[in-house]
Design an enzyme around this catalytic site. Sequence first.
Site, PDB file in Angstrom:
ATOM      1  N   LYS A 220     -70.791  18.079 -29.688  1.00 13.81           N
ATOM      2  CA  LYS A 220     -72.159  18.615 -30.095  1.00 13.81           C
ATOM      3  C   LYS A 220     -71.955  19.249 -31.449  1.00 13.81           C
ATOM      4  O   LYS A 220     -71.095  19.856 -31.831  1.00 13.81           O
ATOM      5  CB  LYS A 220     -72.959  19.320 -29.237  1.00 13.81           C
ATOM      6  N   GLU A 269     -84.297  34.015 -30.662  1.00 16.31           N
ATOM      7  CA  GLU A 269     -82.926  33.784 -30.098  1.00 16.31           C
ATOM      8  C   GLU A 269     -82.209  35.350 -29.924  1.00 16.31           C
ATOM      9  O   GLU A 269     -81.540  35.342 -30.993  1.00 16.31           O
ATOM     10  CB  GLU A 269     -82.275  32.782 -30.692  1.00 16.31           C
ATOM     11  N   GLU A 313     -77.868  20.039 -24.075  1.00 23.00           N
ATOM     12  CA  GLU A 313     -77.794  20.889 -24.706  1.00 23.00           C
ATOM     13  C   GLU A 313     -77.983  22.394 -24.473  1.00 23.00           C
ATOM     14  O   GLU A 313     -77.125  23.215 -24.655  1.00 23.00           O
ATOM     15  CB  GLU A 313     -78.840  20.645 -25.903  1.00 23.00           C
ATOM     16  N   GLU A 448     -88.152  17.427 -35.364  1.00 20.36           N
ATOM     17  CA  GLU A 448     -88.028  18.666 -34.853  1.00 20.36           C
ATOM     18  C   GLU A 448     -87.770  19.863 -35.560  1.00 20.36           C
ATOM     19  O   GLU A 448     -88.389  20.830 -35.433  1.00 20.36           O
ATOM     20  CB  GLU A 448     -86.663  18.553 -33.804  1.00 20.36           C
TER      21      GLU A 448
END
Length: 463
Positions: A220, A269, A313, A448
Amino acid sequence: MLHTKTSHIEEIIGEAIEKARHYTEPQLISVVDQIDYIDAYQFMDHGQVVDYHRLFWRSAEEDFTMVGVGTASKLFATSERRFKEVQSLWNEIREHAVIYNRYGEKGTGVVAIGGFSFDSKQKNASPWEAFPDSQMTIPAYLLTNKSGKSFLTTNVMIFPEDHQQQIVNQIADHHEKLLSLTDHDFQLPERTNTSEVAPELWKASVKEATDDIKKGLLEKVVLARELRISFSEPVQIAGVLKALAESQDNSYIFGFESEGDYFVGATPERLAKVDKRELISTCLAGTVPRGGTEEEDQHLGRDLLHDPKNRQEHQFVVEMIKEAVEACATNVDIPEEPVLYPLKNLQHLYTPVRATLDEGYTILDVIEKLHPTPALGGLPQQSSVEYIRHHETLNRGWYAGPIGWFDDHNNGEFAVAIRSALIQNDSASLFAGCGVVEDSDPQAEYEETAVKLKPMLSVLGGY
């Protein structure tokens, strides 16, 4: 490190000068006073009458805000061991600091606020010349608002050649300027132009990454893109921060001023928080927009919870953070399933992590092990960062890097600098990224990132 209830500033400075002359080295003193409640945004705005190096941090989950003005000391690191280097500099300052703080509230006294770039090996400085690879500042003046109370910390680095009365007069002058606030309305910037930086090239890079993942080069990778906007006049930072706080109430609000540039944002986050050795981290990965109606919102949330790509993910992040936390903590607690974390424009998959930090470790040790998480870099960690360095079309600078603070009580908190913008006078660069796996669709990933740009666009001239 000396803690005392004495707070007579003239006496404190006189003693510090004597000590600095005796040991022939600088002496940091820190004095904390409780003051009448002051609005953090007004203080941030008014701070420019004293110094153009200002710092802002607001917690995402509690009534806790810090505003720094000026510099008592800065901690820089120049090596790849930047977190350990900063920790070593901090230990040295902390060991010799004389602290007058009878309140003991977190975020008061000797506090360092700032951040680190995403990639210490990135050689292209543009457009981040004002933000070095690592910069943690101990502010000269620090306003800490906590649970409806205000505390003002004055930090001064005393040198052997300093004169007592000159320092006393300067502090008194700065206090008067900082605390003589007059309320006024903040104006948000008026946007005059918007331009996407090579969107088709970015989509092509996503397609190339999916091909490389299928070849087994990595599992990824997170790829970011840039949006540039300009304004009719220079941006006033305090108004932007206040608007972000009002519109993004579940996010960390941050703002760092350096050499006339601002790095600001509203990030949901958390990377890690340490409060009295309780360690908290956050797994936040997997994203969809909010719905226009409650029914649509719930439908999008359910789809996110059961979407294989987003769940994969998210699990990457959970596994990496678990391994990093277990390396420096015990009593690690991680729920088996994620839940939804709603924001104004987006909703994410969220899994909290709680643990007890082992003795001998600090929050910077935790950050070093966590950064970058798979949500910001990819997997494997080193391979994904190298891939980003060679394939991404922009220099991330502090975007996606660790930003936050720590104090002399070993408390601290760092978040990941996403949903952010680099503001330079009357223009800004906005950044957003997405996680690319083997079945990622370039157009869907592009859409996104467009949603992720909305929080900053909403306060920088509207949608």
